[in-house]
Every structure is written in structure tokens, then in C-alpha cells.
Design an enzyme around this catalytic site. Structure first.
Site, PDB file in Angstrom:
ATOM      1  N   THR A 152      -5.302 -10.627   4.540  1.00  8.84           N
ATOM      2  CA  THR A 152      -4.541 -11.757   3.732  1.00  8.84           C
ATOM      3  C   THR A 152      -5.156 -13.146   3.996  1.00  8.84           C
ATOM      4  O   THR A 152      -4.722 -14.262   3.753  1.00  8.84           O
ATOM      5  CB  THR A 152      -3.064 -12.158   3.372  1.00  8.84           C
TER       6      THR A 152
ATOM      7  N   TYR B 241      -4.078   1.025   9.698  1.00  9.84           N
ATOM      8  CA  TYR B 241      -3.979   0.445   8.687  1.00  9.84           C
ATOM      9  C   TYR B 241      -4.852   1.710   7.583  1.00  9.84           C
ATOM     10  O   TYR B 241      -5.471   0.888   7.535  1.00  9.84           O
ATOM     11  CB  TYR B 241      -4.856  -0.590   8.432  1.00  9.84           C
TER      12      TYR B 241
ATOM     13  N   LYS C 282       0.360   1.179   9.488  1.00 10.73           N
ATOM     14  CA  LYS C 282       0.813   0.064   8.014  1.00 10.73           C
ATOM     15  C   LYS C 282       0.308   0.806   7.227  1.00 10.73           C
ATOM     16  O   LYS C 282      -1.004   0.657   7.196  1.00 10.73           O
ATOM     17  CB  LYS C 282       0.091  -1.447   8.112  1.00 10.73           C
TER      18      LYS C 282
END
Length: 300
Positions: free
Chosen positions: A49, A137, A165
Site C-alpha cells: 500500500t 506475507y 499476513k
């Protein structure tokens, strides 16, 4: 048993840019302050992000330092440090550790399409050489590779690997991982629209894109789950479903930057090859923000 790096809501911070395309550190500080005011438990800097793929190494290092300084111990700071080059990921990890980050977020190597053994060697090489916890992740829609539950089980034995994650959207993988790894390997939702179902299966919170815009909502949703009130959390999840859908109407972080700009923040533009949200999608986003109470509807 290992304590999780955080429980609850972690904001995957955007990286604001100036009109000339440089990092806007003033707006970045304001955004961090807004997250802390909203009660988030952690922030993640230089992740997907945050447009980490188009940040220079110098910008990456400076952003982590700036984030650590601004947070000043008020929440956990997780620094993105992933790469498709193990040596480069290790360098970024050490820089983040030296800057004072509480943990590292390491995406699976992208494009290379490593085998499961390659993933184990990649993460073990880094985990052996840093002293802060690592969050794996998993986002195969972007990287082209996914962990298996068996690989999670192997990596969970490393004392520096705290958990994952998990953004694959694969609930079978989630349940198999929970069964194989047990509660000592922590899991966080990487998808805003799956917080409640994932936490019902034992996830400890969310690394959230939507929290940039609505930190209080994501904090409340995740904390209701931690308290075992999944019914109320589900009501909140459904209330914000249209917004969460709109925030991924184009590839992240295109919509969240547009949303922040609509809401009066100066998040700036994106770096190519990402480009501005289309006009038609902007109207969908605007309507979802209005319905969520995050943008005032125009007068009739």
C-alpha cells in the site's frame, strides 16, 4: 508461547507524494497521527500500500526512520522489507532493524516463483541474521507463489518467525495451517473483507488498507473479534462491505489514495506504472464513501 507482534488492527500506510513526485513527509506524519488517534495497534510502513515497489532504497530507509520517530512507541511499527532477491531483502531488513522497527513484513519473492524449499531457505537466511520478529506475507495474486501449510509448519519452528499476513483468500490453507502450526504461529488477515471469518478461525487481527481512511472502524471490528463478539463484528463488516469492495475496484493502492484525496487528505498521485483511478470507478468509490459516512453527500 510466542507473543504476537500485535493483536487488533494494523494500518498498511500509504506513502503520500508531492505534486513533483517526491515523498511528502509532512503528510506522512499527519497520516500516522490520524491512525494513532484512531486507536490502531500497529502501522506498517513501506508495504504494498506504501508503493514500496517504486521507492528507492534511500526513500525506503528514510520512511522507516520517519515512521519510527513519529510513532515514538505509541504503537508497533512493522517495516516492509521484502524482495525477490534474498540479499536485498536482508539489507532492507537490517536497515529497518537499525532504524528501530519492531518487526519486519517480508512478502514472498515475486516473479522468481521459488519452490517451497526455496521459500524456506529465503526466510531462514534472513531470520538467522536479524534480531526482530518476522511476519511472512502471502499474497499469491501479486507474487505468483503461495506458501503451503507444510511450509508454514517448517518456518514456524524458527524463533524469529512470528507468523503470517495471509492474503491468499484461501480458507482451506488457513484451517490447515492452524491445524499444523497451532497457536504459536500467529496469523493476520491481509484482506479487509475477510477480517471476521479469518478471526473466527483464530487470526489475531488485520493488516488493513481501509484503516487509512477509517481506522476506528477497523479497530472496533478486530477488537470485537478478539473479545469473542463475532455477531457484532459481522454487522460492522457488512456495513463497510461496499467501501471495502470499492477500495479494491482497481489494484491497491490506486483506490485508497483516491479515497484519501476525496476525503481532504493530500495523499498525492501514484508512481508509474500505477496511474489515477478511472472516472467511472471514482464515482463508485465516492458513493461507497458517502454510504459509509466518510464523505458528505452533495446537496440535492
Amino acid at each position: 508461547m510466542r507473543e504476537p507482534v500485535f493483536t487488533g488492527a494494523c494500518t498498511a500506510l500509504v506513502t503520500p507524494f508531492t505534486h513533483s513526485g517526491a515523498v511528502n513527509y509532512d503528510q506522512f506524519a499527519r497520516l500516522i497521527d490520524r491512525q494513532l488517534e484512531g486507536g490502531v495497534d500497529a502501522v506498517c510502513v513501506c508495504g504494498t500500500t506504501g508503493e514500496s515497489a517504486t521507492l528507492s532504497v534511500r526513500e525506503h530507509i528514510r520512511l522507516v526512520k520517519a515512521c519510527v520517530r513519529r510513532v515514538n512507541g505509541r504503537a508497533r511499527v512493522i517495516a516492509g522489507a521484502g524482495s525477490n532477491d534474498t540479499a536485498a531483502a536482508l539489507r532492507l531488513s537490517r536497515h529497518a532493524q537499525d532504524a528501530g522497527a519492531d518487526a519486519l513484513l517480508l512478502v514472498t519473492p515475486y516473479y522468481n516463483k521459488a519452490t517451497q524449499d526455496g521459500l524456506i531457505q529465503h526466510y531462514t537466511t534472513i531470520a538467522d541474521r536479524v534480531e526482530v520478529p518476522i511476519l511472512l506475507y502471502n499474497v499469491p495474486s501479486r507474487t505468483g507463489v503461495s506458501f503451503t501449510a507444510e511450509t508454514y509448519q517448517v518456518l514456524s519452528q524458527h524463533p524469529n518467525i512470528n507468523g503470517v499476513k495471509e492474503a491468499s483468500g484461501n480458507f482451506s490453507l488457513l484451517s490447515h495451517t492452524r491445524a499444523l502450526c497451532g497457536p504459536d504461529f500467529h496469523i493476520w488477515s491481509g484482506n479487509d473483507d475477510q477480517v471476521v471469518p479469518m478471526m473466527s478461525l483464530g487470526a489475531e487481527g488485520v493488516v488493513s488498507v481501509a484503516a487509512n481512511l477509517a481506522p476506528e472502524a477497523m479497530v472496533r471490528m478486530s477488537h470485537l473479534c478478539l473479545e469473542g463478539d463475532f455477531q457484532e463484528a459481522a454487522h460492522l463488516q457488512l456495513r463497510y462491505q461496499a467501501l471495502m469492495d470499492a477500495l479494491f475496484i482497481e489494484v491497491n493502492p490506486i483506490p485508497i489514495k483516491a479515497a484519501l484525496n476525496l476525503a481532504g487528505w493530500d495523499a498525492g498521485s501514484l508512481r508509474l506504472p500505477l496511474c489515477a483511478l478511472s472516472d467511472s470507478h471514482r464515482e463508485v468509490l465516492r458513493k461507497a464513501m458517502e454510504e459509509a459516512g466518510l464523505l458528505q453527500k452533495p446537496a440535492a
